[in-house]
Design a protein around this motif. Structure first.
Motif, PDB file in Angstrom:
ATOM      1  N   CYS A  25       5.011 -18.498   2.492  1.00  0.00           N
ATOM      2  CA  CYS A  25       4.249 -19.403   1.627  1.00  0.00           C
ATOM      3  C   CYS A  25       3.390 -18.612   0.653  1.00  0.00           C
ATOM      4  N   GLY A  26       2.818 -19.326  -0.292  1.00  0.00           N
ATOM      5  CA  GLY A  26       1.900 -18.692  -1.226  1.00  0.00           C
ATOM      6  C   GLY A  26       2.495 -18.553  -2.605  1.00  0.00           C
ATOM      7  N   ARG A  27       1.662 -18.242  -3.555  1.00  0.00           N
ATOM      8  CA  ARG A  27       2.050 -18.122  -4.951  1.00  0.00           C
ATOM      9  C   ARG A  27       2.131 -16.665  -5.353  1.00  0.00           C
ATOM     10  N   GLU A  28       2.951 -16.413  -6.389  1.00  0.00           N
ATOM     11  CA  GLU A  28       3.137 -15.031  -6.829  1.00  0.00           C
ATOM     12  C   GLU A  28       1.846 -14.411  -7.344  1.00  0.00           C
ATOM     13  N   ASP A  29       0.928 -15.257  -7.874  1.00  0.00           N
ATOM     14  CA  ASP A  29      -0.286 -14.708  -8.481  1.00  0.00           C
ATOM     15  C   ASP A  29      -1.391 -14.471  -7.465  1.00  0.00           C
ATOM     16  N   LEU A  30      -1.110 -14.697  -6.178  1.00  0.00           N
ATOM     17  CA  LEU A  30      -2.180 -14.615  -5.185  1.00  0.00           C
ATOM     18  C   LEU A  30      -1.941 -13.585  -4.081  1.00  0.00           C
ATOM     19  N   SER A  31      -0.720 -13.124  -3.916  1.00  0.00           N
ATOM     20  CA  SER A  31      -0.402 -12.356  -2.721  1.00  0.00           C
ATOM     21  C   SER A  31      -0.105 -10.892  -3.030  1.00  0.00           C
ATOM     22  N   VAL A  32      -0.693 -10.005  -2.224  1.00  0.00           N
ATOM     23  CA  VAL A  32      -0.372  -8.577  -2.336  1.00  0.00           C
ATOM     24  C   VAL A  32       1.045  -8.311  -1.848  1.00  0.00           C
ATOM     25  N   LEU A  33       1.632  -9.257  -1.106  1.00  0.00           N
ATOM     26  CA  LEU A  33       2.984  -9.097  -0.596  1.00  0.00           C
ATOM     27  C   LEU A  33       4.039  -9.553  -1.597  1.00  0.00           C
ATOM     28  N   ARG A  34       3.590 -10.071  -2.752  1.00  0.00           N
ATOM     29  CA  ARG A  34       4.517 -10.466  -3.812  1.00  0.00           C
ATOM     30  C   ARG A  34       4.033  -9.829  -5.110  1.00  0.00           C
ATOM     31  N   PRO A  35       4.135  -8.516  -5.212  1.00  0.00           N
ATOM     32  CA  PRO A  35       3.556  -7.798  -6.356  1.00  0.00           C
ATOM     33  C   PRO A  35       4.226  -8.177  -7.671  1.00  0.00           C
ATOM     34  N   GLN A  36       3.414  -8.224  -8.731  1.00  0.00           N
ATOM     35  CA  GLN A  36       3.901  -8.583 -10.059  1.00  0.00           C
ATOM     36  C   GLN A  36       3.685  -7.462 -11.072  1.00  0.00           C
ATOM     37  N   GLY A  37       3.280  -6.299 -10.610  1.00  0.00           N
ATOM     38  CA  GLY A  37       3.034  -5.171 -11.501  1.00  0.00           C
ATOM     39  C   GLY A  37       3.293  -3.855 -10.796  1.00  0.00           C
ATOM     40  N   PRO A  38       3.465  -2.763 -11.540  1.00  0.00           N
ATOM     41  CA  PRO A  38       3.791  -1.468 -10.928  1.00  0.00           C
ATOM     42  C   PRO A  38       2.730  -0.953  -9.964  1.00  0.00           C
ATOM     43  N   ALA A  39       1.453  -1.185 -10.265  1.00  0.00           N
ATOM     44  CA  ALA A  39       0.397  -0.709  -9.362  1.00  0.00           C
ATOM     45  C   ALA A  39       0.474  -1.426  -8.021  1.00  0.00           C
ATOM     46  N   ALA A  40       0.648  -2.739  -8.064  1.00  0.00           N
ATOM     47  CA  ALA A  40       0.753  -3.508  -6.826  1.00  0.00           C
ATOM     48  C   ALA A  40       2.034  -3.166  -6.069  1.00  0.00           C
ATOM     49  N   SER A  42       3.498  -0.246  -6.003  1.00  0.00           N
ATOM     50  CA  SER A  42       3.270   1.041  -5.342  1.00  0.00           C
ATOM     51  C   SER A  42       2.483   0.861  -4.054  1.00  0.00           C
ATOM     52  N   SER A  43       1.464   0.005  -4.101  1.00  0.00           N
ATOM     53  CA  SER A  43       0.662  -0.259  -2.895  1.00  0.00           C
ATOM     54  C   SER A  43       1.505  -0.911  -1.811  1.00  0.00           C
ATOM     55  N   LEU A  44       2.346  -1.866  -2.216  1.00  0.00           N
ATOM     56  CA  LEU A  44       3.212  -2.522  -1.228  1.00  0.00           C
ATOM     57  C   LEU A  44       4.203  -1.520  -0.633  1.00  0.00           C
ATOM     58  N   GLY A  45       4.689  -0.585  -1.457  1.00  0.00           N
ATOM     59  CA  GLY A  45       5.595   0.437  -0.943  1.00  0.00           C
ATOM     60  C   GLY A  45       4.946   1.278   0.145  1.00  0.00           C
ATOM     61  N   LEU A  46       3.676   1.639  -0.055  1.00  0.00           N
ATOM     62  CA  LEU A  46       2.955   2.391   0.974  1.00  0.00           C
ATOM     63  C   LEU A  46       2.770   1.563   2.239  1.00  0.00           C
ATOM     64  N   MET A  47       2.468   0.271   2.068  1.00  0.00           N
ATOM     65  CA  MET A  47       2.318  -0.602   3.231  1.00  0.00           C
ATOM     66  C   MET A  47       3.620  -0.681   4.022  1.00  0.00           C
ATOM     67  N   LYS A  48       4.746  -0.817   3.317  1.00  0.00           N
ATOM     68  CA  LYS A  48       6.040  -0.893   3.998  1.00  0.00           C
ATOM     69  C   LYS A  48       6.344   0.400   4.747  1.00  0.00           C
ATOM     70  N   LEU A  49       6.036   1.538   4.117  1.00  0.00           N
ATOM     71  CA  LEU A  49       6.280   2.828   4.769  1.00  0.00           C
ATOM     72  C   LEU A  49       5.447   2.964   6.033  1.00  0.00           C
ATOM     73  N   ALA A  50       4.153   2.638   5.937  1.00  0.00           N
ATOM     74  CA  ALA A  50       3.275   2.757   7.104  1.00  0.00           C
ATOM     75  C   ALA A  50       3.717   1.820   8.225  1.00  0.00           C
ATOM     76  N   ILE A  51       4.068   0.582   7.859  1.00  0.00           N
ATOM     77  CA  ILE A  51       4.496  -0.384   8.874  1.00  0.00           C
ATOM     78  C   ILE A  51       5.810   0.064   9.516  1.00  0.00           C
ATOM     79  N   SER A  52       6.728   0.610   8.705  1.00  0.00           N
ATOM     80  CA  SER A  52       8.008   1.086   9.241  1.00  0.00           C
ATOM     81  C   SER A  52       7.795   2.207  10.249  1.00  0.00           C
ATOM     82  N   ILE A  53       6.906   3.156   9.904  1.00  0.00           N
ATOM     83  CA  ILE A  53       6.617   4.254  10.833  1.00  0.00           C
ATOM     84  C   ILE A  53       6.017   3.709  12.122  1.00  0.00           C
ATOM     85  N   MET A  54       5.092   2.765  12.010  1.00  0.00           N
ATOM     86  CA  MET A  54       4.463   2.190  13.215  1.00  0.00           C
ATOM     87  C   MET A  54       5.481   1.451  14.074  1.00  0.00           C
TER      88      MET A  54
END
Length: 348
Positions: A25-40, A42-54
């Motif tokens: 659920c949620g809107r594209e303009d509200l969630s860090v899990l649905r990034p709409q720009g390169p900076a966001a 990149s942050s989501l990519g780091l989150m995915k990497l950390a979660i994958s390692i865990m």
């Protein structure tokens, strides 16, 4: 005991089902899990990497634990002491080296991404420079290269880097457009923070204050509107145009004497409070009253302006705007007519 286990199992099943549903659920303009720009992104990519390692570590640890519990469980009649492995050099090296490798795997892309995101583009001639000032409880946006100020709606050209300078006029605030970038504080010590982001796609994105700054912290929202380069140029020209005051001389005089002592429209007034130029074209009033003529997600802009001007403290408690009726002596009719004038003040 069995009933307790069945109840807990049902509860865990419900949590898993609802958690899975709500994640989508949620809107594209509200969630860090649905990034709409390169900076966001990149942050989501780091989150995915950390979660994958865990997850990998978790699976390995639980698998080993399950294997040990089954393979080496005490059997009936077994009374001898199991083989003791403390002091095993191989095992100690193994559980020292493996976590170190995992930390390095996570640290290298993290450092690289952090340094990449640290480029604030302040020296980029093609970047749009914006000075952001946090107030209780609104946001001011100044475009120094164009000599204009606005509030609450941050208009940017899609696909171009936006170089920000952030300060505060009072307490600590935190500037956050969750779908476009991470958070950055506006510090009350006089320090200026800088960072940058871009919005590749045209659209409207919601921004918030991410630092508790007073009773209306939760209402300190703003909108980022990404438009085409041509539309951005048109907006700049419209902002730079001379002020358009009420046609009624009496209302114009009242507006000048009571409103322009704090606010500005066009080339007139003082920008102590939010700049009102083109407020009828904005996405919201006071940051939280969404303008929507269809009434699906809000109300028409004139209705929102009346709601705000008749009860500013009720809409946003603790804000510093004087009450138009009690403090400024305006009548209900004058307030409604000013709301109508501002609603019609739209930009091309």
């Amino acid at each position: 005991m069995m009933r307790t286990w069945h109840s807990a199992r049902r509860l865990l099943l419900l949590i898993a089902v609802f958690g899975t549903v709500l994640v989508g659920c949620g809107r594209e303009d509200l969630s860090v899990l649905r990034p709409q720009g390169p900076a966001a992104e990149s942050s989501l990519g780091l989150m995915k990497l950390a979660i994958s390692i865990m997850i990998v570590v978790l699976l390995i640890v639980f698998s080993i634990a399950a294997y040990v519990l089954i393979r080496f469980r005490r059997k009936p009649g077994q009374d001898e002491i199991p083989e003791q492995i403390e002091g095993s050099l191989k095992l100690e090296v193994l559980w020292t080296v493996v976590p170190l490798i995992l930390v390095i795997v996570l640290a290298v892309p993290t450092v690289r991404t952090v340094f990449a995101l640290g480029d604030n583009h302040s020296g980029d001639k093609n970047a749009v420079k914006v000075k952001v000032t946090g107030h209780q409880y609104w946001w001011e946006f100044e475009y120094p290269d164009f000599g204009i100020k606005t509030a609450q709606d941050l208009i940017i050209p899609a696909g171009r880097n936006i170089a920000f300078e952030l300060t505060t006029n009072d307490v600590l605030h935190s500037f956050w457009v969750s779908s476009l970038s991470g958070k950055i504080d506006t510090n009350p010590t006089g320090a200026t923070n800088r960072f940058s982001f871009s919005a590749p796609k045209e659209g409207v994105y919601r921004g918030k204050c991410a630092e508790l700054c007073g009773p209306s912290h939760g209402f300190m929202e703003f909108k980022v509107k990404a438009v085409s380069n041509d539309e951005f140029k048109q907006w700049i020209e419209a902002q730079q145009a001379p002020a358009v005051l009420p046609e009624d001389p009496a209302l114009a005089k009242t507006f000048k004497n009571q409103c322009l002592t704090c606010h500005a429209v066009g080339d007139q007034g003082l920008a102590v409070g939010p700049n009102l130029t083109g407020i009828g074209s904005r996405e919201s009033v006071a940051g939280i009253l969404l303008n929507d003529d269809t009434r699906q997600d809000g109300a028409p802009v004139e209705e929102n302006l009346k709601t705000w001007l008749h009860d500013t403290q009720g809409v946003k408690p603790g804000n510093r705007m004087p009450d138009p009726k009690q403090d400024m002596g305006l009548t209900d009719d004058e307030i409604d007519r000013i709301a109508g004038y501002l609603a019609d003040y739209k930009l091309n």
